[in-house]
Design a protein around this motif. Structure first.
Motif, short mmCIF file in Angstrom:
data_model
loop_
_atom_site.label_atom_id
_atom_site.label_comp_id
_atom_site.label_asym_id
_atom_site.label_seq_id
_atom_site.Cartn_x
_atom_site.Cartn_y
_atom_site.Cartn_z
N GLU A 43 0.85 -1.08 -0.10
CA GLU A 43 0.08 0.26 0.08
C GLU A 43 0.92 1.18 -0.02
O GLU A 43 1.97 1.26 0.68
CB GLU A 43 -0.87 0.09 1.11
N LYS A 44 0.47 2.09 -0.93
CA LYS A 44 1.14 3.55 -0.98
C LYS A 44 0.08 4.54 -0.58
O LYS A 44 -0.91 4.47 -0.62
CB LYS A 44 1.58 3.70 -2.42
N GLU A 45 0.72 5.96 -0.36
CA GLU A 45 -0.20 6.92 -0.10
C GLU A 45 -0.45 7.76 -1.22
O GLU A 45 0.45 8.06 -2.05
CB GLU A 45 0.61 7.82 0.92
N TRP A 46 -1.66 7.99 -1.34
CA TRP A 46 -2.16 8.65 -2.61
C TRP A 46 -2.72 9.92 -2.04
O TRP A 46 -3.40 9.94 -1.02
CB TRP A 46 -3.12 8.03 -3.44
N ASN A 181 -6.12 12.29 1.69
CA ASN A 181 -5.05 11.32 1.81
C ASN A 181 -5.66 9.81 1.64
O ASN A 181 -6.52 9.78 2.31
CB ASN A 181 -4.12 11.40 2.85
N GLN A 182 -5.33 9.09 0.90
CA GLN A 182 -5.84 7.53 0.62
C GLN A 182 -4.72 6.66 0.60
O GLN A 182 -3.92 6.69 -0.27
CB GLN A 182 -6.87 7.55 -0.49
N SER A 183 -4.89 5.63 1.28
CA SER A 183 -3.76 4.54 1.33
C SER A 183 -4.29 3.40 0.24
O SER A 183 -5.64 3.03 0.54
CB SER A 183 -3.54 3.98 2.71
N ALA A 190 -7.21 3.34 -5.17
CA ALA A 190 -7.43 4.62 -4.50
C ALA A 190 -8.44 5.51 -5.04
O ALA A 190 -8.98 6.26 -4.25
CB ALA A 190 -6.02 5.55 -4.67
N SER A 246 5.77 8.22 -0.48
CA SER A 246 5.74 6.80 -0.07
C SER A 246 6.44 5.81 -1.16
O SER A 246 6.46 4.85 -1.19
CB SER A 246 4.46 6.65 -0.38
#
Length: 247
Positions: A43-46, A181-183, A190, A246
């Motif tokens: 998972e990354k931060e968007w 922010n969305q993981s 996302a 991220s």
């Protein structure tokens, strides 16, 4: 015979070097592939950004408008059908605003007079401001939206010649976001929470009650109230950008 032995040793050395090179290269490829797979599954931060606009077919900065006269103690329900409007491609309805404007002191250029302590004063006389109440009627069977959202303003009343403002949030968790922010593993995931269909379908029903106040000042008897209803359907489109932190 001696020459053949030298040649064999040279061939063996070449084969050995080749095996070693391929071993290192293969190991690197396997490691790189594992890293790529691991990155794809992590998972990354968007950063989710929103483009916002009003559904407006005739460029008057509103979706619907309605004008009518209410007599003393009139109660009317005015319906606005969302099937009659076209949401922009790729957009969804975020929320709906309703503004109810009384004829007195409504800020319009042609409105004459002034309001003081609930009294409308003009050259033609003085009138007590009428009592107006407005409510957004319905539930998810008539209009699909967030009827219990804390950002709603479903009912208002006023007796000071001021406009009434109502609002219902339509899309879940939407509140005029600029960025959130969305993981998520990828861009598709996302954006998926912001691409759910089915919201904002049905009828916007506005119930308005009027009690005409005429306190016996000078001027003609006040026995009615002219109201204008403006409905603005706010639409949005979400886009996702990978947060560099991220990576």
């Amino acid at each position: 015979m001696f020459g053949d032995s030298e040649a064999n040793r040279a061939i063996l050395a070449t084969v050995f070097v080749t095996i070693v090179i391929f071993s290192y290269t293969g190991s690197d490829l396997i490691l790189n592939q594992r890293e790529v797979v691991q990155y794809a599954q992590t998972e990354k931060e968007w950063v989710i950004s929103f483009e916002n606009s009003i559904v407006d077919d005739d460029e008057d900065n509103m979706t619907f408008t309605f004008n009518d006269i209410w007599a003393h103690q009139d109660e009317k329900v005015i319906d606005f059908f969302l099937d009659d409007v076209q949401v922009s491609e790729g957009f969804a309805i975020g929320f709906i605003d309703v503004k109810i404007i009384p004829e007195e002191c409504n800020g319009a250029a042609e409105s004459e007079g002034r309001c003081e302590n609930g009294i409308w004063i003009s050259d033609g006389g003085e009138w007590e401001c009428d009592s107006i109440s407005a409510t957004l009627m319905g539930d998810n069977s008539t209009l699909t939206g967030q009827w219990y959202d804390s950002g709603n303003s479903l009912s208002k009343s006023d007796s000071g010649c001021e406009p009434l403002y109502l609002r219902i949030v339509i899309y879940p968790e939407y509140d005029e976001h600029n960025e959130v922010n969305q993981s998520a593993v990828n861009e598709y995931q996302a954006l998926s929470p912001w691409k759910v269909g089915g919201w904002g379908q049905g009828v916007v029903s506005v119930q308005i009650n009027v009690d005409v106040n005429s306190y016996g000042g000078f001027g003609p008897l006040d026995d009615s109230e002219e109201l204008t209803i403006e409905v603005r359907v706010h639409e949005f489109r979400a886009t996702a950008t990978l947060n560099n932190m991220s990576l």
